[in-house]
Structure formats: C-alpha cells, structure tokens
Design a protein around this motif. Structure first.
Motif, PDB file in Angstrom:
ATOM      1  N   UNK A 196       0.812  -1.226   0.000  1.00  0.00           N
ATOM      2  CA  UNK A 196       0.000   0.000   0.000  1.00  0.00           C
ATOM      3  C   UNK A 196       0.843   1.272   0.000  1.00  0.00           C
ATOM      4  N   UNK A 197       1.974   1.252   0.684  1.00  0.00           N
ATOM      5  CA  UNK A 197       2.852   2.428   0.715  1.00  0.00           C
ATOM      6  C   UNK A 197       3.382   2.715  -0.684  1.00  0.00           C
ATOM      7  N   UNK A 198       3.850   1.666  -1.363  1.00  0.00           N
ATOM      8  CA  UNK A 198       4.366   1.842  -2.721  1.00  0.00           C
ATOM      9  C   UNK A 198       3.265   2.324  -3.654  1.00  0.00           C
ATOM     10  N   UNK A 199       2.047   1.778  -3.479  1.00  0.00           N
ATOM     11  CA  UNK A 199       0.921   2.180  -4.325  1.00  0.00           C
ATOM     12  C   UNK A 199       0.627   3.668  -4.166  1.00  0.00           C
ATOM     13  N   UNK A 200       0.656   4.159  -2.938  1.00  0.00           N
ATOM     14  CA  UNK A 200       0.396   5.583  -2.699  1.00  0.00           C
ATOM     15  C   UNK A 200       1.488   6.445  -3.339  1.00  0.00           C
ATOM     16  N   UNK A 201       2.748   6.026  -3.172  1.00  0.00           N
ATOM     17  CA  UNK A 201       3.861   6.795  -3.737  1.00  0.00           C
ATOM     18  C   UNK A 201       3.782   6.831  -5.265  1.00  0.00           C
ATOM     19  N   UNK A 202       3.494   5.682  -5.893  1.00  0.00           N
ATOM     20  CA  UNK A 202       3.369   5.635  -7.346  1.00  0.00           C
ATOM     21  C   UNK A 202       2.167   6.449  -7.817  1.00  0.00           C
ATOM     22  N   UNK A 203       1.101   6.462  -7.010  1.00  0.00           N
ATOM     23  CA  UNK A 203      -0.062   7.271  -7.365  1.00  0.00           C
ATOM     24  C   UNK A 203       0.284   8.739  -7.438  1.00  0.00           C
ATOM     25  N   UNK A 205       3.418   9.930  -8.019  1.00  0.00           N
ATOM     26  CA  UNK A 205       4.395  10.165  -9.081  1.00  0.00           C
ATOM     27  C   UNK A 205       3.766  10.026 -10.468  1.00  0.00           C
ATOM     28  N   UNK A 206       2.961   8.985 -10.647  1.00  0.00           N
ATOM     29  CA  UNK A 206       2.433   8.684 -11.983  1.00  0.00           C
ATOM     30  C   UNK A 206       1.038   9.264 -12.198  1.00  0.00           C
ATOM     31  N   UNK A 208      -0.529  11.653 -10.417  1.00  0.00           N
ATOM     32  CA  UNK A 208      -0.758  13.013  -9.902  1.00  0.00           C
ATOM     33  C   UNK A 208      -1.774  13.030  -8.762  1.00  0.00           C
ATOM     34  N   UNK A 209      -1.778  11.968  -7.961  1.00  0.00           N
ATOM     35  CA  UNK A 209      -2.665  11.916  -6.810  1.00  0.00           C
ATOM     36  C   UNK A 209      -2.030  12.670  -5.646  1.00  0.00           C
ATOM     37  N   UNK A 210      -2.830  12.976  -4.638  1.00  0.00           N
ATOM     38  CA  UNK A 210      -2.344  13.741  -3.494  1.00  0.00           C
ATOM     39  C   UNK A 210      -2.653  12.985  -2.201  1.00  0.00           C
ATOM     40  N   UNK A 211      -1.774  13.137  -1.241  1.00  0.00           N
ATOM     41  CA  UNK A 211      -2.052  12.575   0.074  1.00  0.00           C
ATOM     42  C   UNK A 211      -1.640  13.591   1.131  1.00  0.00           C
ATOM     43  N   UNK A 212      -2.376  13.525   2.255  1.00  0.00           N
ATOM     44  CA  UNK A 212      -2.167  14.498   3.309  1.00  0.00           C
ATOM     45  C   UNK A 212      -1.323  13.983   4.454  1.00  0.00           C
ATOM     46  N   UNK A 213      -1.327  14.752   5.527  1.00  0.00           N
ATOM     47  CA  UNK A 213      -0.528  14.389   6.688  1.00  0.00           C
ATOM     48  C   UNK A 213      -0.951  13.076   7.314  1.00  0.00           C
TER      49      UNK A 213
END
Length: 237
Positions: A196-203, A205-206, A208-213
């Motif tokens: 899941x961590x890798x999925x969020x990071x790729x989201x 980078x690839x 243009x998704x955003x994640x918060x604190x």
C-alpha cells in the motif's frame, strides 16, 4: 527459458506440489481478490490483503514455527497502519465480495506456509511452474464462467501486462518464493504492508494523486511495523 538454459524439469511429485501452490496462492489468493474487487471498495480489498501476515503467523504456529512477541508486535503495527491508511476510503462490499475477501488471504497464506520444506525445484523453476499451473487453472475458470476475449488489447494494456510479467512475476514473485524457503514466515508476509505504501507513492508520481498528513503518518506506522518485524527476525535467528 529455464529448460533452454539447462535447468532440470520438475519431477512428477514436484509438479503436484506446484499445482497445489498454484491453486491455493494464485487461484484462491489472487483470483478471489480479482473477483471480489468487482463488488468491494479498493480500501476494503487492501485491508483484507493486509491480513495475510496474521494468517501466515497462525498457519506457521500450527506447523510449530511460532512467531515471536516482536514479530506479533510488528504484524499488529503494520496491520493497524494499513487500516489507518484506508480509513478515509469508502469501505463498501457485497456479501459475496466479503466471502471472497476472506478466502483470498487464507488461501495465499496457507499455500505459502504449506510450501515450506516441500520437494520443489529451484526458486526460479518453482515460480515458473507454479504460475503455469495457476494460470492454466484461471484460464479454465474464466472460460467456464463465460469470459471471452472480445477485442484486441490496447498498446497501454499490452505494456501494462508486459510490465507485470517482468517485474511482478519474474522478479517479485520469484523473490517471494525464495524468501519462503529462507526466512521466517512473518518477515516474508511483510510485503502485504509495503504494497500500500508503494501504491500511494506511485499514485503521486504517476497519477498526480495527493495525500495528506494523515496518509503520511499511516505510512510511517506501516514502515515501523516492517522495521519491528525485521529486527524481531534478526533476534529470532
């Protein structure tokens, strides 16, 4: 390719073991997740897959390889981190989807633990044979359920499959099979927390998704669980 390079073919007994691994891990594990994701939210699917380390620890205990306190702590921390990471998503599902999500991690975990110590070929041949068996079963199930190819895949679709074949199957899955026979089950299962961590990071980078604190803190908790598992594994040697 392995046979062309001179690797011996699996024996009849090894083919039997590979077929059972293909059934439990690829058909029941991956296959049931694919079916479930038609009617369940991605957050719920991710949380269900994150239960794999719990099931692997339980099945390992049944075979006499009990997880240490540190490993149980790492499993708990990692699982809570995955739940936190997906807490903001919609956790919706049908009863059928929930049943499939229960079968999937159990099948994958059982096959992973059952395979330890079996008569199997080399890790590369084991991964190849298992995927051949599981893939053949999935094709048959797909045809029996009425699935048929209707159009030629797009170039992006073909490239996506090629990427999965190379990095998901040949590289990552072979590494997983090797780890099954060389490290403790709890550490092998930690991949379910890292995904899941890798999925969020790729989201980001690839896609243009955003994640918060909150997402950042949840990922930190997940990685803390993996660190605890790794340290517990070192002490358990």
């Amino acid at each position: 390719v392995l046979r062309w390079r001179g690797s011996p073919a699996p024996t009849r007994r090894q083919w039997r073991n590979l077929a059972i691994m293909g059934l439990t891990m690829l058909v029941l594990g991956n296959g049931m997740v694919v079916l479930a994701e038609r009617t369940v939210s991605s957050g719920l699917a991710a949380t269900a897959v994150a239960s794999v380390p719990l099931w692997m620890a339980l099945f390992g205990a049944m075979r006499g390889q009990n997880a240490s306190r540190g490993e149980w702590l790492g499993i708990a921390i990692g699982f809570l981190g995955v739940v936190w990471l997906n807490a903001g998503s919609s956790l919706t599902a049908t009863p059928q989807g929930l049943i499939l999500l229960l079968i999937a991690p159990i099948g994958w975990a059982f096959g992973s633990i059952w395979a330890r110590g079996l008569d199997l070929p080399s890790p590369f041949m084991t991964a190849a044979g298992q995927m051949l068996c599981g893939g053949a079963m999935l094709i048959v199930l797909g045809l029996l359920s009425g699935e048929r190819p209707t159009t030629w895949p797009s170039m992006n679709g073909l490239l996506a499959v090629a990427y999965l074949c190379m990095f998901g199957s040949i590289v990552a899955f072979t590494a997983y099979v090797w780890l099954l026979h060389n490290v403790r089950p709890a550490l092998v299962a930690s991949y379910a927390y890292v995904n899941p961590v890798i999925a969020v990071i790729l989201g980001v980078i690839i896609g243009n998704e955003h994640f918060g604190g909150r997402d950042f803190l949840a990922m930190a908790v997940i990685l803390a669980g993996v660190v605890v598992l790794t340290l517990a594994r070192t002490r358990a040697k």
